[in-house]
Write a protein that holds these residues in place. Structure first.
Motif, PDB file in Angstrom:
ATOM      1  N   GLY A   1      28.699  42.850  44.957  1.00 52.40           N
ATOM      2  CA  GLY A   1      27.837  42.950  46.020  1.00 52.40           C
ATOM      3  C   GLY A   1      27.667  41.946  46.907  1.00 52.40           C
ATOM      4  N   ARG A   2      27.417  40.477  45.900  1.00 54.50           N
ATOM      5  CA  ARG A   2      27.421  39.264  46.781  1.00 54.50           C
ATOM      6  C   ARG A   2      28.816  38.677  46.813  1.00 54.50           C
ATOM      7  NH1 ARG A   2      24.016  34.208  44.097  1.00 54.50           N
ATOM      8  NH2 ARG A   2      24.788  32.798  45.620  1.00 54.50           N
ATOM      9  N   PHE A   3      29.589  38.416  45.579  1.00 58.32           N
ATOM     10  CA  PHE A   3      30.799  37.853  45.830  1.00 58.32           C
ATOM     11  C   PHE A   3      31.993  38.953  45.740  1.00 58.32           C
ATOM     12  CE2 PHE A   3      27.889  34.946  43.565  1.00 58.32           C
ATOM     13  CZ  PHE A   3      28.414  33.637  44.305  1.00 58.32           C
ATOM     14  N   ALA A   4      33.099  38.621  46.464  1.00 59.62           N
ATOM     15  CA  ALA A   4      34.363  39.635  46.636  1.00 59.62           C
ATOM     16  C   ALA A   4      35.548  38.464  46.018  1.00 59.62           C
ATOM     17  CB  ALA A   4      34.422  40.094  47.825  1.00 59.62           C
ATOM     18  N   ALA A   5      36.287  39.252  45.327  1.00 59.54           N
ATOM     19  CA  ALA A   5      37.259  38.367  44.721  1.00 59.54           C
ATOM     20  C   ALA A   5      38.612  39.258  45.146  1.00 59.54           C
ATOM     21  CB  ALA A   5      37.426  37.934  43.159  1.00 59.54           C
ATOM     22  N   VAL A   6      39.725  38.289  45.619  1.00 57.71           N
ATOM     23  CA  VAL A   6      41.056  38.951  45.679  1.00 57.71           C
ATOM     24  C   VAL A   6      41.983  37.823  45.214  1.00 57.71           C
ATOM     25  CG1 VAL A   6      40.562  40.418  47.566  1.00 57.71           C
ATOM     26  CG2 VAL A   6      41.138  38.038  48.073  1.00 57.71           C
ATOM     27  N   VAL A   7      43.268  38.261  45.021  1.00 58.02           N
ATOM     28  CA  VAL A   7      44.250  37.225  44.742  1.00 58.02           C
ATOM     29  C   VAL A   7      45.469  37.337  45.823  1.00 58.02           C
ATOM     30  CG1 VAL A   7      46.155  36.674  42.866  1.00 58.02           C
ATOM     31  CG2 VAL A   7      43.613  37.596  42.132  1.00 58.02           C
ATOM     32  N   THR A   8      46.001  36.196  46.074  1.00 61.14           N
ATOM     33  CA  THR A   8      46.952  36.312  47.081  1.00 61.14           C
ATOM     34  C   THR A   8      48.367  36.360  46.705  1.00 61.14           C
ATOM     35  OG1 THR A   8      47.263  33.763  47.286  1.00 61.14           O
ATOM     36  CG2 THR A   8      45.399  34.665  48.439  1.00 61.14           C
ATOM     37  N   GLN A   9      49.304  36.353  47.318  1.00 54.94           N
ATOM     38  CA  GLN A   9      50.834  36.526  46.931  1.00 54.94           C
ATOM     39  C   GLN A   9      51.286  35.053  46.385  1.00 54.94           C
ATOM     40  OE1 GLN A   9      53.272  38.450  49.565  1.00 54.94           O
ATOM     41  NE2 GLN A   9      52.033  40.286  49.603  1.00 54.94           N
ATOM     42  N   ASN A  10      50.336  34.040  46.987  1.00 55.64           N
ATOM     43  CA  ASN A  10      50.934  32.717  46.493  1.00 55.64           C
ATOM     44  C   ASN A  10      50.138  32.415  45.042  1.00 55.64           C
ATOM     45  OD1 ASN A  10      52.402  31.986  48.905  1.00 55.64           O
ATOM     46  ND2 ASN A  10      50.219  31.753  49.847  1.00 55.64           N
ATOM     47  N   ASN A  11      49.559  33.256  44.297  1.00 56.09           N
ATOM     48  CA  ASN A  11      48.858  33.305  43.073  1.00 56.09           C
ATOM     49  C   ASN A  11      47.488  32.457  43.430  1.00 56.09           C
ATOM     50  OD1 ASN A  11      51.246  34.711  41.954  1.00 56.09           O
ATOM     51  ND2 ASN A  11      52.015  32.789  41.260  1.00 56.09           N
ATOM     52  N   ASP A  12      46.762  32.533  44.472  1.00 56.18           N
ATOM     53  CA  ASP A  12      45.497  31.967  44.449  1.00 56.18           C
ATOM     54  C   ASP A  12      44.543  33.093  44.361  1.00 56.18           C
ATOM     55  OD1 ASP A  12      46.265  29.249  45.187  1.00 56.18           O
ATOM     56  OD2 ASP A  12      46.796  29.885  47.311  1.00 56.18           O
ATOM     57  N   LEU A  13      43.636  32.759  43.561  1.00 55.33           N
ATOM     58  CA  LEU A  13      42.386  33.514  43.778  1.00 55.33           C
ATOM     59  C   LEU A  13      41.298  33.067  44.542  1.00 55.33           C
ATOM     60  CD1 LEU A  13      40.142  35.276  42.014  1.00 55.33           C
ATOM     61  CD2 LEU A  13      39.594  33.523  40.571  1.00 55.33           C
ATOM     62  N   VAL A  14      41.097  34.008  45.606  1.00 53.76           N
ATOM     63  CA  VAL A  14      40.101  33.513  46.596  1.00 53.76           C
ATOM     64  C   VAL A  14      38.850  34.447  46.356  1.00 53.76           C
ATOM     65  CG1 VAL A  14      39.806  33.697  49.109  1.00 53.76           C
ATOM     66  CG2 VAL A  14      42.071  33.249  48.197  1.00 53.76           C
ATOM     67  N   VAL A  15      37.515  33.754  46.444  1.00 55.97           N
ATOM     68  CA  VAL A  15      36.363  34.285  46.222  1.00 55.97           C
ATOM     69  C   VAL A  15      35.404  34.178  47.443  1.00 55.97           C
ATOM     70  CG1 VAL A  15      34.074  34.101  44.806  1.00 55.97           C
ATOM     71  CG2 VAL A  15      36.246  34.189  43.860  1.00 55.97           C
ATOM     72  N   LEU A  16      34.995  35.133  48.181  1.00 56.00           N
ATOM     73  CA  LEU A  16      34.300  35.217  49.318  1.00 56.00           C
ATOM     74  C   LEU A  16      32.743  35.498  48.886  1.00 56.00           C
ATOM     75  CD1 LEU A  16      37.068  36.710  50.223  1.00 56.00           C
ATOM     76  CD2 LEU A  16      36.442  36.109  52.353  1.00 56.00           C
ATOM     77  N   GLU A  17      31.913  34.928  49.835  1.00 60.02           N
ATOM     78  CA  GLU A  17      30.540  35.371  49.349  1.00 60.02           C
ATOM     79  C   GLU A  17      29.906  36.129  51.055  1.00 60.02           C
ATOM     80  OE1 GLU A  17      26.163  33.449  48.168  1.00 60.02           O
ATOM     81  OE2 GLU A  17      27.724  32.147  48.398  1.00 60.02           O
ATOM     82  N   ARG A  18      29.947  37.315  50.828  1.00 59.25           N
ATOM     83  CA  ARG A  18      29.350  38.033  52.041  1.00 59.25           C
ATOM     84  C   ARG A  18      30.412  37.622  52.986  1.00 59.25           C
ATOM     85  NH1 ARG A  18      24.298  37.120  49.400  1.00 59.25           N
ATOM     86  NH2 ARG A  18      23.519  39.167  48.442  1.00 59.25           N
ATOM     87  N   GLY A  19      31.491  37.709  52.761  1.00 66.18           N
ATOM     88  CA  GLY A  19      32.580  37.502  53.944  1.00 66.18           C
ATOM     89  C   GLY A  19      33.159  35.885  54.212  1.00 66.18           C
ATOM     90  N   ARG A  20      32.269  35.132  53.652  1.00 66.34           N
ATOM     91  CA  ARG A  20      32.540  33.724  53.768  1.00 66.34           C
ATOM     92  C   ARG A  20      33.121  33.224  52.717  1.00 66.34           C
ATOM     93  NH1 ARG A  20      30.488  29.030  51.932  1.00 66.34           N
ATOM     94  NH2 ARG A  20      28.657  30.109  51.167  1.00 66.34           N
TER      95      ARG A  20
END
Length: 374
Positions: free
Chosen positions: A103-122
């Motif tokens: 609900g606050r943080f959202a996490a995805v993984v890219t095809q370059n194997n980077d874990l990316v975490v966003l906080e409410r879109g930032r």
């Protein structure tokens, strides 16, 4: 090359070769749709669009919002009731897995194997992973948990991205490129390791328990691939999962014991409730198992070869999407079709997700379709 890293070869086979018929010219034709006289009311209440979804998407329903992601790297949250966009952010690269959110943080993984975490879109932080990832991250307890195709699990601090621990199961055989299992039961992290449901201490990454859902079958390592596949079903103390092309089973997490296991070949995860567990096999034969015993309650063969998604159980219905974008609302009691609603004609790419009374379906072309069965 290690056997686990050579899993990058059957990774292969995981999502592709093992599904053989999926790319074959001999693939059976989808069963023609039967005419349906609606037995329940239901309608589309809003829609939105992303730039397409070409990876194994998991949709998250949190705090009255749906959190979704697209292949191009867009991550967005929509109000479940109205469809109003709550926030939107960019991972900065194409995605291979996502999305997980608390609900606050959202996490995805890219095809370059980077874990990316966003906080409410930032965008908050990124971390480089050691292997390809197809399983959606899990965000819980101010931690981000990630599992690669090698089934190695990593925990990061959600606030600053510090790596907290890594769990590696010794001697893990070839693994699937299909999304695996990450979940939570009370204060235990649930992880699929091969055909076993494993409970880890989320603070330390140490093993608490290990319950096999089934045993390997087949004459070679490829045929014996039986990783647990997402989505996982948890109802109270019962946790159920599908072992790829092999079985469906339920674990009593409070006693860390196998409740039941039944043969049931299929590639998609399962859904259900306290009474019934639902899933479709490799031919899209839908089965309902009694949650208490594993006995078969009913079968439905009217949707064979239609490329069914994992299901959602809600109220008196169990909901499947198919490869032509149709959404099927079946009776949870006997499997009969109660309602069918269209989307944009492209495949439904994730299990339908419920928030309140709104069901969200996401398609390959990036369509978000919200329905409200009544």
């Amino acid at each position: 090359m290690s056997r686990t890293m050579s899993g990058l070869v059957p990774l292969l086979l995981a999502g592709l070769a093992l599904l053989g018929a999926c790319s074959s010219t001999d693939k059976p034709k989808p069963t023609p749709l039967e005419s349906v006289t609606p037995q329940i009311a239901g309608r589309q209440v809003w829609s939105a669009r992303l730039d397409g979804v070409q990876f194994p998407l998991q949709v998250v329903a949190r705090e009255g919002t749906f959190v979704v992601a697209s292949t191009g790297g867009t991550v967005a949250a929509f109000d479940a009731q109205s469809g109003r966009e709550a926030w939107r952010g960019e991972a900065g690269s194409r995605l291979s897995a996502g999305v997980g959110s608390d609900g606050r943080f959202a996490a995805v993984v890219t095809q370059n194997n980077d874990l990316v975490v966003l906080e409410r879109g930032r965008k908050s932080w990124t971390a480089q992973l050691s292997s390809r990832t197809t399983t959606s991250p899990l965000v819980a307890g101010e931690r981000v948990f990630v599992m690669g195709v090698d089934r190695v699990v990593h925990a990061f601090d959600a606030l600053d991205g510090r790596r907290l621990w890594t769990y590696r199961r010794a001697g893990e055989p070839l693994t699937l490129a299909q999304p695996g299992v990450l979940g939570v039961y009370k204060d235990t992290l649930l992880v699929g390791q091969g055909a076993s449901l494993v409970g880890l201490d989320p603070l330390k990454g140490t093993l608490r328990w290990d319950v096999p859902i089934t045993s390997p079958r087949g004459t070679n390592e490829v045929e014996r691939l039986n990783d647990l596949v997402a989505p996982l079903l948890r109802v109270g103390d019962m946790v159920c999962a599908r072992a790829f092309q092999n079985a469906v089973g339920c674990v009593a997490a409070n006693t860390t014991s196998l409740r039941w296991s039944r043969l049931g070949g299929g590639q998609q995860g399962i859904g259900g409730d306290a009474d019934l567990v639902f899933g479709a096999d490799a031919s899209d034969r839908v089965t309902a198992w009694k949650a208490a015993s594993g006995d078969t309650a009913w079968n439905n063969e009217r949707l064979l070869h239609r490329g069914l998604s994992a299901p959602l159980s809600t109220g008196r219905t169990v909901v499947f999407g198919d490869a032509e974008g149709q959404v099927h609302f079946l009776s949870r009691d006997d499997g009969k079709t109660l309602l069918r609603l269209p989307t944009d004609g492209s495949a439904v790419v994730a299990a339908p997700v419920l928030s309140g009374t709104t069901v969200l379906v996401v398609t390959r072309n990036g369509g978000l379709f919200a329905f409200r069965p009544e």
